[in-house]
Design a protein around this motif. Structure first.
Motif, mmCIF file in Angstrom:
data_model
loop_
_atom_site.group_PDB
_atom_site.id
_atom_site.type_symbol
_atom_site.label_atom_id
_atom_site.label_comp_id
_atom_site.label_asym_id
_atom_site.label_seq_id
_atom_site.Cartn_x
_atom_site.Cartn_y
_atom_site.Cartn_z
ATOM 1 N N LYS A 1 54.036 -2.574 3.354
ATOM 2 C CA LYS A 1 54.836 -1.363 3.266
ATOM 3 C C LYS A 1 54.041 -0.166 3.794
ATOM 4 O O LYS A 1 52.834 -0.266 4.034
ATOM 5 C CB LYS A 1 55.259 -1.116 1.808
ATOM 6 C CG LYS A 1 56.177 -2.185 1.232
ATOM 7 C CD LYS A 1 57.536 -2.181 1.921
ATOM 8 C CE LYS A 1 58.476 -3.196 1.293
ATOM 9 N NZ LYS A 1 59.823 -3.169 1.928
ATOM 10 N N PRO A 2 54.686 1.001 3.972
ATOM 11 C CA PRO A 2 53.973 2.154 4.526
ATOM 12 C C PRO A 2 53.079 2.852 3.503
ATOM 13 O O PRO A 2 53.294 2.769 2.293
ATOM 14 C CB PRO A 2 55.116 3.076 4.964
ATOM 15 C CG PRO A 2 56.253 2.728 4.065
ATOM 16 C CD PRO A 2 56.128 1.250 3.824
ATOM 17 N N ASN A 3 52.066 3.513 4.026
ATOM 18 C CA ASN A 3 51.296 4.475 3.242
ATOM 19 C C ASN A 3 50.977 5.664 4.135
ATOM 20 O O ASN A 3 50.716 5.513 5.334
ATOM 21 C CB ASN A 3 50.024 3.840 2.654
ATOM 22 C CG ASN A 3 48.869 3.817 3.632
ATOM 23 O OD1 ASN A 3 48.148 4.804 3.799
ATOM 24 N ND2 ASN A 3 48.677 2.681 4.307
ATOM 25 N N PHE A 4 51.047 6.853 3.567
ATOM 26 C CA PHE A 4 50.743 8.065 4.345
ATOM 27 C C PHE A 4 50.310 9.164 3.386
ATOM 28 O O PHE A 4 50.563 9.093 2.171
ATOM 29 C CB PHE A 4 51.950 8.512 5.176
ATOM 30 C CG PHE A 4 53.211 8.733 4.393
ATOM 31 C CD1 PHE A 4 53.466 9.939 3.750
ATOM 32 C CD2 PHE A 4 54.157 7.720 4.288
ATOM 33 C CE1 PHE A 4 54.635 10.136 3.033
ATOM 34 C CE2 PHE A 4 55.328 7.903 3.565
ATOM 35 C CZ PHE A 4 55.567 9.114 2.936
ATOM 36 N N GLY A 5 49.648 10.173 3.938
ATOM 37 C CA GLY A 5 49.185 11.256 3.082
ATOM 38 C C GLY A 5 48.362 12.290 3.834
ATOM 39 O O GLY A 5 48.283 12.286 5.069
ATOM 40 N N ALA A 6 47.753 13.172 3.066
ATOM 41 C CA ALA A 6 46.909 14.233 3.602
ATOM 42 C C ALA A 6 45.541 14.149 2.942
ATOM 43 O O ALA A 6 45.402 13.631 1.827
ATOM 44 C CB ALA A 6 47.538 15.599 3.350
ATOM 45 N N PHE A 7 44.524 14.672 3.621
ATOM 46 C CA PHE A 7 43.172 14.597 3.085
ATOM 47 C C PHE A 7 42.363 15.817 3.497
ATOM 48 O O PHE A 7 42.687 16.516 4.464
ATOM 49 C CB PHE A 7 42.459 13.322 3.562
ATOM 50 C CG PHE A 7 42.202 13.271 5.041
ATOM 51 C CD1 PHE A 7 41.003 13.748 5.567
ATOM 52 C CD2 PHE A 7 43.144 12.750 5.912
ATOM 53 C CE1 PHE A 7 40.756 13.712 6.935
ATOM 54 C CE2 PHE A 7 42.919 12.711 7.277
ATOM 55 C CZ PHE A 7 41.721 13.186 7.790
ATOM 56 N N GLY A 8 41.308 16.047 2.734
ATOM 57 C CA GLY A 8 40.331 17.069 3.075
ATOM 58 C C GLY A 8 38.937 16.496 2.925
ATOM 59 O O GLY A 8 38.668 15.743 1.978
ATOM 60 N N GLN A 9 38.070 16.806 3.872
ATOM 61 C CA GLN A 9 36.678 16.347 3.837
ATOM 62 C C GLN A 9 35.767 17.572 3.822
ATOM 63 O O GLN A 9 35.894 18.449 4.676
ATOM 64 C CB GLN A 9 36.356 15.471 5.048
ATOM 65 C CG GLN A 9 37.111 14.159 5.084
ATOM 66 C CD GLN A 9 36.834 13.367 6.354
ATOM 67 O OE1 GLN A 9 36.312 13.897 7.335
ATOM 68 N NE2 GLN A 9 37.185 12.089 6.336
ATOM 69 N N PHE A 10 34.862 17.628 2.859
ATOM 70 C CA PHE A 10 33.958 18.759 2.688
ATOM 71 C C PHE A 10 32.521 18.242 2.747
ATOM 72 O O PHE A 10 32.018 17.676 1.777
ATOM 73 C CB PHE A 10 34.237 19.454 1.358
ATOM 74 C CG PHE A 10 35.677 19.815 1.160
ATOM 75 C CD1 PHE A 10 36.178 21.030 1.603
ATOM 76 C CD2 PHE A 10 36.552 18.919 0.555
ATOM 77 C CE1 PHE A 10 37.518 21.348 1.428
ATOM 78 C CE2 PHE A 10 37.883 19.234 0.368
ATOM 79 C CZ PHE A 10 38.369 20.459 0.814
ATOM 80 N N PHE A 11 31.882 18.399 3.891
ATOM 81 C CA PHE A 11 30.509 17.917 4.068
ATOM 82 C C PHE A 11 29.541 18.894 3.410
ATOM 83 O O PHE A 11 29.462 20.069 3.784
ATOM 84 C CB PHE A 11 30.195 17.750 5.559
ATOM 85 C CG PHE A 11 30.648 16.444 6.128
ATOM 86 C CD1 PHE A 11 29.781 15.372 6.220
ATOM 87 C CD2 PHE A 11 31.968 16.277 6.543
ATOM 88 C CE1 PHE A 11 30.213 14.148 6.739
ATOM 89 C CE2 PHE A 11 32.403 15.066 7.061
ATOM 90 C CZ PHE A 11 31.516 14.001 7.160
ATOM 91 N N VAL A 12 28.810 18.427 2.416
ATOM 92 C CA VAL A 12 27.827 19.250 1.712
ATOM 93 C C VAL A 12 26.439 19.069 2.320
ATOM 94 O O VAL A 12 25.499 19.786 1.952
ATOM 95 C CB VAL A 12 27.800 18.910 0.214
ATOM 96 C CG1 VAL A 12 29.143 19.244 -0.418
ATOM 97 C CG2 VAL A 12 27.475 17.431 -0.008
#
Length: 265
Positions: free
Chosen positions: A51-62
């Protein structure tokens, strides 16, 4: 004490964001391959739902090698399953109107069960990324999974009678007991009686999973991901060692829409 822990966690999180060397925001889209892990009957079989999967993300490099990734995903997982229940003993109720009495007669039954788990989640993973190479990130974290729609439905096809489950039986000379399926059905009290079932109410509304994955970024704004999710708690509300555990793999393409560099404070 809990308030102090929460306050400290928020302070650390905000401090990490403030010191971020690089911030990425983007979207992901792909497929989910579902499965359930647990005790399986020897007469059972199953196949994963894709089945489908989808979304949004944020990456914060420390740091140049370490990042915190937060996500908000829609995931649809589950399995189709089938189970054969061989001949077993039961009591068959028999109502006699003249006596206004129900008698129970010893009988036998066999059944074919076909069903499907269909699980739709709003998934909130928080992970740590380690940049193993210039183009490859390794991911490790945990996810809160909120059930938006969960179903465990199907039907049971029931054979009821003394010869239930013996449609393929042979005499001692090797000849078949029944020369046709119709003859087998005619010898039963009830043949292929269909009984639908719905066990959806037993599924937990809130679940969590451990997350491990890999990301490959052939270009700064285009990447591919594969993430494995495993839930230590059982899927059912009554937590027991005999229950099933959620296991699913998300894979697909990720696009970074924006990047932003910040100075260290």
């Amino acid at each position: 004490m809990k308030n102090w822990v929460l306050y400290l966690s928020l302070c650390l999180l905000m401090n990490s964001y403030a010191k971020a060397q690089q911030i990425y925001v983007g979207f992901k889209d792909g497929l989910c391959l579902g499965a359930l892990l647990g005790p399986i009957d020897e007469n059972a079989s199953g196949s994963p739902l894709i089945k489908p999967n989808f979304g949004a993300f944020g990456q914060f490099f420390v740091s140049p090698k370490i990042a915190l990734q937060t996500e908000l995903n829609y995931v649809h997982t589950g399995v189709q399953y089938a189970t054969y229940i061989p001949k077993s003993d039961t009591l068959l109720p028999q109502y006699i109107p003249a006596l206004d009495t129900t008698f129970y007669l010893a009988s036998s039954y066999a059944a074919d069960v076909q069903g499907m788990y269909s699980l739709k989640y709003l998934q909130i993973p928080i992970s740590v990324l380690w940049q193993a190479t210039e183009k490859i990130n390794l991911q490790l974290g945990a996810s809160l999974n909120l059930l938006t729609e969960g179903k465990n439905t199907g039907e049971v096809r029931l054979d009821l009678g003394q010869v239930a489950g013996q449609q393929d039986s042979l005499y001692t000379d090797g000849s078949p007991v029944f020369d046709s399926y119709e003859a087998y059905c005619a010898a039963l009290f009830s043949c292929q009686q269909i009984e639908p079932f719905d066990n959806s109410k037993t599924i937990k509304k809130i679940d969590y999973s451990l997350v491990i994955g890999i990301q490959w970024w052939p270009a700064p704004s285009l990447g591919m991901f594969t993430v494995v999710n495993y839930s230590p708690p059982t899927l059912e509300k009554t937590n027991s060692t005999k229950g099933f555990h959620n296991f699913f793999i998300n894979t697909g393409i990720a696009i970074r829409l924006t990047t932003q560099k910040q100075k260290n404070s």
